[in-house]
Motif scaffolding. Structure first.
Motif, mmCIF file in Angstrom:
data_model
loop_
_atom_site.group_PDB
_atom_site.id
_atom_site.type_symbol
_atom_site.label_atom_id
_atom_site.label_comp_id
_atom_site.label_asym_id
_atom_site.label_seq_id
_atom_site.Cartn_x
_atom_site.Cartn_y
_atom_site.Cartn_z
ATOM 1 N N VAL A 66 54.592 49.294 62.440
ATOM 2 C CA VAL A 66 54.098 48.036 61.878
ATOM 3 C C VAL A 66 55.142 46.964 62.144
ATOM 4 O O VAL A 66 56.335 47.170 61.882
ATOM 5 N N SER A 67 54.716 45.842 62.660
ATOM 6 C CA SER A 67 55.657 44.781 63.014
ATOM 7 C C SER A 67 56.352 44.219 61.775
ATOM 8 O O SER A 67 55.859 44.357 60.645
ATOM 9 N N ALA A 68 57.488 43.584 62.008
ATOM 10 C CA ALA A 68 58.251 42.957 60.923
ATOM 11 C C ALA A 68 58.824 41.637 61.435
ATOM 12 O O ALA A 68 60.024 41.533 61.695
ATOM 13 N N PRO A 69 57.974 40.624 61.588
ATOM 14 C CA PRO A 69 58.453 39.361 62.167
ATOM 15 C C PRO A 69 59.460 38.632 61.295
ATOM 16 O O PRO A 69 60.240 37.825 61.786
ATOM 17 N N LEU A 70 59.455 38.913 59.991
ATOM 18 C CA LEU A 70 60.368 38.234 59.074
ATOM 19 C C LEU A 70 60.833 39.238 58.027
ATOM 20 O O LEU A 70 60.132 39.483 57.050
ATOM 21 N N ARG A 71 62.026 39.802 58.210
ATOM 22 C CA ARG A 71 62.537 40.817 57.283
ATOM 23 C C ARG A 71 62.903 40.220 55.932
ATOM 24 O O ARG A 71 62.787 40.876 54.896
ATOM 25 N N LYS A 72 63.416 38.998 55.952
ATOM 26 C CA LYS A 72 63.816 38.337 54.716
ATOM 27 C C LYS A 72 63.196 36.949 54.674
ATOM 28 O O LYS A 72 63.033 36.300 55.717
ATOM 29 N N ARG A 74 62.479 39.400 51.324
ATOM 30 C CA ARG A 74 61.808 40.700 51.285
ATOM 31 C C ARG A 74 60.385 40.594 50.775
ATOM 32 O O ARG A 74 59.518 41.364 51.196
ATOM 33 N N TRP A 75 60.111 39.646 49.867
ATOM 34 C CA TRP A 75 58.764 39.573 49.315
ATOM 35 C C TRP A 75 57.754 39.133 50.368
ATOM 36 O O TRP A 75 56.595 39.558 50.343
ATOM 37 N N ILE A 76 58.195 38.302 51.323
ATOM 38 C CA ILE A 76 57.295 37.900 52.412
ATOM 39 C C ILE A 76 57.040 39.087 53.326
ATOM 40 O O ILE A 76 55.908 39.325 53.770
ATOM 41 N N ASN A 77 58.090 39.868 53.601
ATOM 42 C CA ASN A 77 57.891 41.059 54.421
ATOM 43 C C ASN A 77 56.977 42.059 53.719
ATOM 44 O O ASN A 77 56.170 42.736 54.361
ATOM 45 N N GLN A 78 57.084 42.152 52.386
ATOM 46 C CA GLN A 78 56.203 43.049 51.638
ATOM 47 C C GLN A 78 54.749 42.623 51.771
ATOM 48 O O GLN A 78 53.854 43.449 51.978
ATOM 49 N N LEU A 79 54.493 41.319 51.655
ATOM 50 C CA LEU A 79 53.130 40.803 51.842
ATOM 51 C C LEU A 79 52.644 41.069 53.262
ATOM 52 O O LEU A 79 51.479 41.438 53.476
ATOM 53 N N TRP A 80 53.532 40.871 54.224
ATOM 54 C CA TRP A 80 53.151 41.114 55.625
ATOM 55 C C TRP A 80 52.793 42.582 55.832
ATOM 56 O O TRP A 80 51.761 42.888 56.445
ATOM 57 N N PHE A 81 53.645 43.474 55.340
ATOM 58 C CA PHE A 81 53.381 44.903 55.515
ATOM 59 C C PHE A 81 52.076 45.302 54.833
ATOM 60 O O PHE A 81 51.284 46.070 55.396
ATOM 61 N N ALA A 82 51.851 44.800 53.628
ATOM 62 C CA ALA A 82 50.611 45.128 52.912
ATOM 63 C C ALA A 82 49.391 44.683 53.706
ATOM 64 O O ALA A 82 48.394 45.412 53.819
ATOM 65 N N THR A 83 49.462 43.472 54.269
ATOM 66 C CA THR A 83 48.324 42.935 55.023
ATOM 67 C C THR A 83 48.133 43.678 56.340
ATOM 68 O O THR A 83 47.008 44.064 56.695
ATOM 69 N N ALA A 84 49.216 43.893 57.068
ATOM 70 C CA ALA A 84 49.116 44.549 58.370
ATOM 71 C C ALA A 84 48.646 45.991 58.236
ATOM 72 O O ALA A 84 47.827 46.472 59.038
ATOM 73 N N SER A 85 49.149 46.703 57.236
ATOM 74 C CA SER A 85 48.743 48.100 57.056
ATOM 75 C C SER A 85 47.291 48.187 56.586
ATOM 76 O O SER A 85 46.567 49.113 56.978
#
Length: 396
Positions: A66-72, A74-85
């Motif tokens: 799963v991509s991680a365009p913005l690691r920090k 962290r809450w934005i990365n959490q939203l990204w991971f939730a959406t992408a997954s």
């Protein structure tokens, strides 16, 4: 909890997606928990892992980066991971099993205290109003609370898994609607060959660069502060000079805590080993595990150490989930206050001075660990999968 489906009579093979942002044995207890379940169940089901960091290879498991365009932050990365997954698994799977704060998934395993509990527990009146003001003015807190609320919302087939009985009432208080869906599936272990021989201990110490002689205490944890390392260092300063400490965990904290060790004149007695892919040699090299944690919903490292026959000194049930299952003086030594370095030094002093106590704790630890092997834990998880599948099939 429902009884496990007999291993010889499975209804069918399931296609299962597993979410974990970091799928690596160096990530911590939650990561090793999810990895162990995937390994146990992959021979019987089709397992797909969705993660941003993958350091694991197992026959029959399919990995999806799963991509991680913005690691920090962290809450934005959490939203990204939730959406992408969610997007990647919105169809085509019998079960989605999330170990992350995501809204998508029939099975949600909870490894940490709920954010809602941490924010509002014990706050009344003006203090609660002020906390709500803090929340509504913080995009980060709003994101975490929003994800959490969606994660535990009732849905057909949803199963909410907590890793210890001590976490169950906390979840029920924070999210009452989740109560009918709650189950406990503790971490497990794979029992090593016991007892650990003198030659194996010697080889493990040499492998890790630890002194061949003397008593070696072991600390394992990625969050050195929350797991109580500073108090342990202060306790070590009160113990005889032949006692050394091996520290396993996140290397990012080493510089800060090495400075604390140096200030206590412990530089030559503390060995920072960093994160280890295989913690087994550290357990074999040590004479006892010390886990003065301030907050652990279970503490998988304690169970792993007990499986290796190590005496364990661990925070009491107020601080650590596994402590509620342990018996003081029989299979563990429990701390009333892990922040009290004096108490910790006294307990460790008693352990070091009493060979009979050490031997009894070692036997009790191994006997306790025998009851928590991964093959049985995996059957419990498998039963929840089939329960979720059956519930989803019912008419709404």
């Amino acid at each position: 909890m429902s009884q496990p489906t007999p291993m010889a009579a499975l209804p069918r093979k399931l296609r299962i997606a597993v979410f974990n942002r970091t799928f690596s044995p160096t990530g911590g207890g939650a990561e090793r928990y999810s990895i162990a379940l995937v390994e146990q169940l992959s021979a019987r089901h089709e397992l797909h892992v969705f993660a941003q960091e993958i350091d694991h290879h197992w026959p029959g498991v399919t990995y999806h980066k799963v991509s991680a365009p913005l690691r920090k932050p962290r809450w934005i990365n959490q939203l990204w991971f939730a959406t992408a997954s969610w997007w990647a698994t919105r169809s085509g799977f019998d079960i989605v099993h999330s170990h992350e704060n995501t809204w998508h998934g029939e099975v949600q395993t909870v490894h940490v205290l709920p954010v809602k509990h941490s924010l509002f527990q014990g706050r009344r009146g003006v203090r609660r109003v002020l906390r709500w003001i803090k929340v509504v003015t913080s995009p980060r807190l709003l994101a975490y609370l929003g994800l959490e609320r969606a994660r535990y919302a009732p849905q057909p087939g949803r199963q909410v898994v907590v890793t210890s009985e001590s976490l169950r009432p906390i979840m029920e208080a924070a999210y009452p609607a989740s109560r009918p869906a709650l189950s406990v599936v503790t971490p497990g272990i794979t029992m090593p060959q016991l007892p650990i021989s003198a030659s194996r201990k010697s080889e493990a110490r040499a492998q890790l660069g630890l002194p061949a002689a003397g008593t070696c205490l072991l600390f394992v944890g990625n969050d050195y502060r929350k797991k109580g390392l500073e108090g342990l260092l202060r306790a070590l300063a009160q113990l005889p000079g032949e006692v050394v400490l091996a520290v396993v965990g996140n290397a990012a904290h080493i510089a800060e805590f090495r400075a604390i060790a140096d200030a206590l004149k412990l530089g030559a007695r503390v060995f920072f080993l960093g994160a280890l892919k295989d913690v087994g040699p550290a357990y074999e090299a040590a004479d006892a595990l010390v886990h003065p944690t301030f907050e652990d919903t279970f503490a998988m490292v304690v169970l792993e150490a007990m499986a290796h026959g190590l005496p364990v000194v661990v925070s009491g049930p107020r601080y650590c989930g596994i402590a509620g299952l342990l018996a003081q003086g029989t299979n563990a030594l429990l701390l009333d206050d892990p922040r009290d370095a004096g108490e910790l030094a006294r307990v460790l002093g008693d352990l070091l001075c009493q060979p009979a106590l050490r031997e009894g704790l070692s036997r009790g630890a191994a006997a306790f660990a025998e009851r928590y092997q991964w093959r049985e834990i995996a059957q419990q998880q498998e039963a929840l999968y089939f329960s979720a599948v059956a519930a989803k099939a019912l008419p709404r």
